[in-house]
Design an enzyme around this catalytic site. Sequence first.
Site, PDB file in Angstrom:
ATOM      1  N   SER A 197       4.015  -2.012  10.443  1.00  0.00           N
ATOM      2  CA  SER A 197       5.477  -2.083  10.580  1.00  0.00           C
ATOM      3  C   SER A 197       6.037  -3.464  10.240  1.00  0.00           C
ATOM      4  O   SER A 197       6.947  -3.948  10.906  1.00  0.00           O
ATOM      5  CB  SER A 197       5.913  -1.644  11.980  1.00  0.00           C
TER       6      SER A 197
ATOM      7  N   GLU B  63      -4.828  -4.757  10.886  1.00  0.00           N
ATOM      8  CA  GLU B  63      -3.784  -3.753  11.052  1.00  0.00           C
ATOM      9  C   GLU B  63      -3.985  -3.004  12.372  1.00  0.00           C
ATOM     10  O   GLU B  63      -4.770  -2.042  12.425  1.00  0.00           O
ATOM     11  CB  GLU B  63      -3.826  -2.746   9.898  1.00  0.00           C
TER      12      GLU B  63
ATOM     13  N   GLY C  29       3.089  -1.063   4.311  1.00  0.00           N
ATOM     14  CA  GLY C  29       3.109   0.361   4.005  1.00  0.00           C
ATOM     15  C   GLY C  29       4.527   0.797   3.665  1.00  0.00           C
ATOM     16  O   GLY C  29       5.015   0.594   2.553  1.00  0.00           O
ATOM     17  N   GLY C  30       5.210   1.358   4.633  1.00  0.00           N
ATOM     18  CA  GLY C  30       6.546   1.937   4.426  1.00  0.00           C
ATOM     19  C   GLY C  30       7.508   1.040   3.655  1.00  0.00           C
ATOM     20  O   GLY C  30       8.172   1.492   2.706  1.00  0.00           O
TER      21      GLY C  30
ATOM     22  N   HIS D 124      -9.260   1.185   5.418  1.00  0.00           N
ATOM     23  CA  HIS D 124      -7.962   1.386   6.061  1.00  0.00           C
ATOM     24  C   HIS D 124      -8.139   2.324   7.255  1.00  0.00           C
ATOM     25  O   HIS D 124      -8.953   3.255   7.209  1.00  0.00           O
ATOM     26  CB  HIS D 124      -6.963   1.977   5.053  1.00  0.00           C
TER      27      HIS D 124
ATOM     28  N   GLU E 187      -6.495   4.736   8.250  1.00  0.00           N
ATOM     29  CA  GLU E 187      -6.297   6.159   7.931  1.00  0.00           C
ATOM     30  C   GLU E 187      -7.568   6.752   7.320  1.00  0.00           C
ATOM     31  O   GLU E 187      -7.898   7.912   7.548  1.00  0.00           O
ATOM     32  CB  GLU E 187      -5.085   6.313   6.996  1.00  0.00           C
TER      33      GLU E 187
ATOM     34  N   ASN F  21       0.859  -1.179   0.000  1.00  0.00           N
ATOM     35  CA  ASN F  21       0.000   0.000   0.000  1.00  0.00           C
ATOM     36  C   ASN F  21       0.898   1.232   0.000  1.00  0.00           C
ATOM     37  O   ASN F  21       1.489   1.561   1.027  1.00  0.00           O
ATOM     38  CB  ASN F  21      -0.886  -0.042   1.255  1.00  0.00           C
ATOM     39  N   TRP F  22       0.998   1.864  -1.158  1.00  0.00           N
ATOM     40  CA  TRP F  22       1.905   3.020  -1.272  1.00  0.00           C
ATOM     41  C   TRP F  22       1.372   4.238  -0.532  1.00  0.00           C
ATOM     42  O   TRP F  22       2.093   5.212  -0.340  1.00  0.00           O
ATOM     43  CB  TRP F  22       2.109   3.404  -2.739  1.00  0.00           C
ATOM     44  N   LYS F  23       0.107   4.234  -0.187  1.00  0.00           N
ATOM     45  CA  LYS F  23      -0.539   5.415   0.421  1.00  0.00           C
ATOM     46  C   LYS F  23      -0.312   6.628  -0.484  1.00  0.00           C
ATOM     47  O   LYS F  23      -0.279   6.461  -1.707  1.00  0.00           O
ATOM     48  CB  LYS F  23      -0.027   5.614   1.852  1.00  0.00           C
TER      49      LYS F  23
ATOM     50  N   GLY G 136       3.165   2.346  10.891  1.00  0.00           N
ATOM     51  CA  GLY G 136       4.121   3.428  10.700  1.00  0.00           C
ATOM     52  C   GLY G 136       4.836   3.845  11.969  1.00  0.00           C
ATOM     53  O   GLY G 136       5.486   4.891  12.010  1.00  0.00           O
TER      54      GLY G 136
END
Length: 253
Positions: free
Chosen positions: A216, A170, A237-238, A98, A100, A9-11, A176
Amino acid sequence: MRQKIVAGNWKMNNTLDEGLKLTSEIVNMVSDEVNTDVKVILAPPFVYLTQVKGLIKDADKISLSAQNCNDNESGAYTGEVAASMLASIGTEYVILGHSERREYFEETNEQLAKKIDLALKNNLKPIFCCGESLEVRENGLFKEFVSNQIEESLFHLGEDELKKVVIAYEPIWAIGTGKTASTEQAQEMHASIRELLAERYGAEIAEEISILYGGSCKPGNAPELFACKDVDGGLIGGASLKSRDFVDIIKSF
Ligand code: 13P
């Protein structure tokens, strides 16, 4: 056998050039290095979906996902993207719910149920996210919290529809933050989700649903997380923004 999945997931990250470079690197590395039966999913921002699709079209292990869709079929919703539009450009999956989106855009379980329906109606496979905040984790009611998210957004589905859904657990406190759920915490929640699905849909169907861990997840901790009985992969993510890290995570199975 449940499908093993690693989704990136590049966000809201990467310019077009950066995103295409990352995609090409992943395509090459997956082709050279990955020989296990794993589904790799890339979820770039909407604006790059078509171009990323072009780069992965011959990579049979790699599929395309959007990061969201609107909860209406079409119409006067300026700036929004409908499930039917995603399907029309060859998107296969869509991330829904998600944390976010729930936090910054106030998405509710009820609204997510509508998004799930529209995704399925348009032959998109939803990657449905659930997970608790640190406050809920600490008050001990995290299983109930996650169960409620799943019940309110998914339990209206019939068996055949549910089978198309991927669930991503998640924990918000691990997203993150560099803080990962321990393997015990991840396995405990994944088992609880599978048990909940079994109660509603029967054990056989619950056994077929892929449940991903997100929060993470890195090359260093992916092997032990993916080794858990009920963890079928990760939503990353990251670490999905670096081709080497992402492919090393894929190779953790
Ligand atoms: P991080 O891997 O950066 O913690 O993000 C997880 C996530 O939110 C994936 O959807």
